[in-house]
Design an enzyme around this catalytic site. Structure first.
Site, short mmCIF file in Angstrom:
data_model
loop_
_atom_site.label_atom_id
_atom_site.label_comp_id
_atom_site.label_asym_id
_atom_site.label_seq_id
_atom_site.Cartn_x
_atom_site.Cartn_y
_atom_site.Cartn_z
N SER A 168 -18.15 13.70 -16.69
CA SER A 168 -18.94 14.22 -17.80
C SER A 168 -19.95 13.17 -18.27
O SER A 168 -20.77 12.72 -17.50
CB SER A 168 -18.02 14.68 -18.93
OG SER A 168 -18.74 15.31 -19.95
N ASP A 225 -25.65 16.79 -20.54
CA ASP A 225 -24.89 15.67 -20.00
C ASP A 225 -24.87 15.77 -18.47
O ASP A 225 -25.35 16.76 -17.90
CB ASP A 225 -23.49 15.61 -20.60
CG ASP A 225 -22.63 16.82 -20.25
OD1 ASP A 225 -23.18 17.82 -19.74
OD2 ASP A 225 -21.42 16.78 -20.49
N ASP A 228 -22.81 16.51 -16.08
CA ASP A 228 -22.23 17.65 -15.36
C ASP A 228 -22.67 19.00 -15.94
O ASP A 228 -22.15 20.04 -15.54
CB ASP A 228 -20.71 17.55 -15.28
CG ASP A 228 -20.01 17.77 -16.60
OD1 ASP A 228 -20.53 17.29 -17.63
OD2 ASP A 228 -18.94 18.40 -16.62
N ASP A 268 -22.53 20.67 -18.88
CA ASP A 268 -21.80 21.61 -19.74
C ASP A 268 -22.07 21.39 -21.23
O ASP A 268 -21.85 22.29 -22.03
CB ASP A 268 -20.29 21.59 -19.46
CG ASP A 268 -19.66 20.22 -19.61
OD1 ASP A 268 -20.36 19.26 -19.99
OD2 ASP A 268 -18.44 20.11 -19.33
#
Length: 573
Positions: free
Chosen positions: A146, A298, A300, A302
Site C-alpha cells: 500500500s 496511493d 496500489d 485503493d
C-alpha cells in the site's frame, strides 16, 4: 535471545537458497540488533493482510514467509472445497520484488494443483478484488505494501466474495500456516496451471465502474471540469486515465514526473495521499492549469486524496472523513432525486470514522451500519446481509467503495464519483467545498484529527501494548475538561456508561480498540495499527453551524478544541 538464535540457525540449512543462508549468517556475525528484529516474531495478518519490511527472517517479507503462507492457504482451500477445481488470481504493485514475489506465489499454488490467473504487469488492488468474483476464483492474492515506505512489501488475501479474509477463515488459515514448517513449501510450479490474463478482465472492471457511477451528466458538463491527477509512482496510472476517458472526462492533466511506476517513490517523502506533502506536485500543476480538482492515489490504487477549491479559490486538501461524507451525500441525494432509495438500502462506515456518516445517512431515511476498521469488515456486512442493498461507504483513512461490484476500497471508482459530483456542482454555480459547508449547516459541524505515534521494533511493539493496557486499567475520567460518559472496549465487547454504571454488549467482532465519548459529543478512539508499527488516536469534535457565513469562525473554534484534547492526552503529531 537464545530462541532467536535457534530460529536463525534453522535458516542455515539447504531448505533455503544460498543467498538467504549467506545473509542470515552475515546478520549472526555482524548485526545482533537486526538479527533480533528479523526473527523475534512471525509476521501475522492484520487489518490489511500481512505487511512488513523485506529481508531474511521470520519477521520479514521474503520468498519463504510468503511461500509458507501460500502453502497454508493451498492446504486450507483443498479441505474447504474438496470437490471443486480450485482457482486463484494474483496481482502485484510497483514495489521492489512485487513481480518476483507474485510469481513465487503462483509457483506454490500451481505446485499444489491449483489453477492460477496472473496479471501480466502491475495493476491496482481494487481490480484484483473485482477479478476474484469475475473469474469465479476461490481466492485472490495482491502483492503490495500500500502506502508504506519503499523497504516494505506485503500480501493481501481475498476470499470467494472478493473481500479480504475475515473470521472464521482467517483464524483457520493462520492455524494451518502455523502448523507448517518451511520444509513443507512446494515451490515446484506447474506452468500448465499458470495463465497470464489478457485485457478482458480489466475492461470488464472499467465498464462496471462507469455503470455504477453514471448520473447522466451531459458531455458539456463533463468537459467543463478540469482535473489534475497523480498516481504517486503507483499502479493507478494503468486505470484512472482510461476510466475517466471512458466516462467522458476530457480535461485531465497528469503529473508526468509521478506517472512512471517507481518503487523508490523519488518525488515524495511518503506515497500516502493522507499526507499533505504527497499531493504538493499535483496541487502546483493544478494551480498552473487552473484545475478544479487535484487528485492522487496511493501506490496500489485503493486510497485517494483530493484537493478542491475553497471559497477564496485556493486548492484545499480534504481529509478522509470529509471526502467520505461528500461522496455519501452525493450518492444518497441522487438516489433520492430519482426515487430509487429503498428500505433495504444501507451505507457503511467504521467505528473510528466521523459520526457525521450516521447522522447524514439516517437523515435520508437509510440504514447505517458500522464495522471495525478495514474494508474487509464492510465487505463482510455485504456478505452477511444479502437481504440488504449496499449503496456506498468508507473509512477515515481515505478509502471509499461505491456499490458492491468491488469488495474493497476502490480509488478508481471513487475518483469517478468525485468528478461526477464536482462537475454537476460546478454546472450549478457552486462547488464541492461549498457543498461540504452546507452539509455541516444541515447536519452538524463535525471535525476530526488523527494522531499516529510510530513505535518501531520489539521495544515499540511492547510500548504500544503497554499503552493500551494503561488506557484499560486506568481509564480516562475526563478529556480536556469534558466528563467521559461512555467507554467502548471492543476487546472485551463491553460498553460502560459511567453515569448510569450500566453496561451492554457490543455486537461487533472483537478488536483491540478503545473509544471514549464525552458529555459534549467528543469522541476519542485508540487502536494499534494492524499493518504498521503505530498506535493511532482518532479525535472527533462537533458543534452546530447556524450560518454558512460563520464557517471560518466555527472551524477555528473546533481546531482549538482538538488542540486542547491533544495537549491534555499528551499527543503530538
Amino acid at each position: 535471545m537464545r530462541n532467536i538464535l535457534d530460529k536463525a540457525k534453522s535458516w542455515l540449512t539447504d531448505t533455503f537458497d544460498k543467498d538467504t543462508v549467506k545473509e542470515v549468517q552475515k546478520l549472526m556475525d555482524t548485526d545482533q540488533k537486526l538479527l533480533e528484529e528479523s526473527f523475534f516474531q512471525n509476521l501475522s495478518f492484520g487489518t490489511g493482510g500481512m505487511r512488513g519490511i523485506m529481508g531474511v527472517g521470520t519477521n520479514r517479507i521474503n520468498k519463504y514467509t510468503l511461500g509458507k503462507n501460500t502453502q497454508g492457504i493451498s492446504n486450507y482451500m483443498k479441505s474447504a472445497f474438496p470437490d471443486e477445481t480450485l482457482k486463484v488470481v494474483i496481482a502485484y504493485d510497483c514495489r521492489h520484488n512485487s513481480k518476483a514475489f507474485a510469481h513465487h506465489v503462483a509457483d506454490v499454488f500451481s505446485a499444489n494443483g491449483i489453477q492460477v490467473y496472473i496479471f501480466p504487469e502491475l495493476r491496482p488492488t481494487p481490480l484484483l478484488s473485482y477479478s476474484v468474483r469475475h473469474l469465479d476464483c476461490h481466492c485472490g492474492i495482491m502483492l503490495t505494501a500500500s502506502h508504506n515506505p519503499p523497504e516494505y512489501n506485503g500480501y493481501k488475501v481475498y476470499w470467494k466474495d472478493g473481500g479480504q479474509l475475515v473470521p472464521p477463515q482467517d483464524r483457520e488459515i493462520i492455524s494451518e500456516i502455523n502448523g507448517l514448517d518451511f520444509t513443507d513449501i512446494n515451490f515446484n510450479g506447474n506452468s500448465k496451471l499458470i495463465k497470464t490474463l489478457d485485457a478482458s478482465v480489466e475492461n470488464a472492471y472499467l465498464d462496471e465502474a462507469v455503470k455504477n457511477v453514471n448520473f447522466n451528466l451531459s458531455a458539456e458538463v463533463k468537459k467543463n471540469l478540469n482535473i489534475t491527477f497523480t498516481a504517486l509512482h503507483g499502479t493507478s496510472i494503468t486505470t484512472v486515465p482510461a476510466l475517466l476517458e471512458k466516462a467522458g472526462y476530457q480535461n485531465l492533466q497528469l503529473v508526468e514526473a509521478q506517472s512512471e511506476p517507481d518503487p523508490e517513490f523519488p518525488t515524495v517523502k511518503s506515497p500516502n495521499p493522507e499526507e499533505p506533502e504527497a499531493l504538493e506536485m499535483a496541487i502546483k500543476l493544478a494551480d498552473k492549469q487552473d484545475s478544479d480538482l487535484a487528485i492522487g492515489t496511493d501506490p496500489d490504487g485503493d486510497r485517494l486524496g483530493i484537493a478542491v477549491r475553497n471559497k477564496q479559490g485556493e486548492l484545499t486538501l480534504l481529509n478522509g472523513n470529509q471526502t467520505m461524507v461528500l461522496m455519501t451525500w452525493y450518492l444518497l441525494d441522487k438516489m433520492k432525486q430519482s426515487g430509487n432509495l429503498k428500505d433495504s438500502h444501507f451505507v457503511a462506515s467504521t467505528i473510528v470514522s466521523t459520526p457525521l456518516m450516521q447522522v447524514l445517512t439516517e437523515a435520508y431515511g437509510v440504514k447505517y451500519m458500522e464495522s471495525l476498521t478495514g474494508f474487509k469488515w464492510i465487505a463482510k456486512l455485504i456478505k452477511d446481509h444479502p437481504e440488504l442493498d449496499y449503496i456506498g461507504g468508507g473509512e477515515e483513512s481515505f478509502g471509499y467503495m461505491v456499490g458492491d461490484f468491488v469488495r474493497d476500497k476502490d480509488a478508481n471508482t471513487a475518483i469517478l464519483l468525485v468528478c461526477e459530483m464536482a462537475a454537476e456542482l460546478k454546472s450549478q454555480g457552486t462547488s464541492v467545498y461549498e457543498q461540504l459547508i452546507k452539509i455541516y449547516k444541515a447536519h452538524g459541524f463535525f471535525k476530526e484529527n488523527l494522531v499516529s505515534l510510530v513505535k518501531r521494533g520489539l521495544e515499540g511493539a511492547e510500548e504500544i501494548k503497554q499503552k493500551m493496557i494503561d488506557l484499560r486499567e486506568h481509564p480516562l475520567k475526563e478529556i480536556a475538561g469534558e466528563q467521559v460518559v461512555l467507554i467502548e472496549d471492543y476487546q472485551t465487547s463491553k460498553a460502560k456508561n459511567l453515569q448510569s454504571h450500566e453496561s451492554h454488549e457490543i455486537d461487533i467482532p472483537k478488536s483491540n480498540v478503545l473509544i471514549y465519548y464525552t458529555e459534549n459529543g467528543t469522541k476519542v478512539a485508540a487502536r494499534p495499527s494492524g499493518t504498521e508499527p503505530k498506535i493511532k488516536f482518532y479525535i472527533s469534535v462537533n458543534t452546530t453551524l447556524e450560518e454558512v457565513s460563520n464557517f471560518e469562525t466555527v472551524d477555528k473554534e473546533l481546531d482549538l478544541k482538538i488542540k486542547a484534547i491533544k495537549t491534555d492526552l499528551g499527543l503530538t503529531d
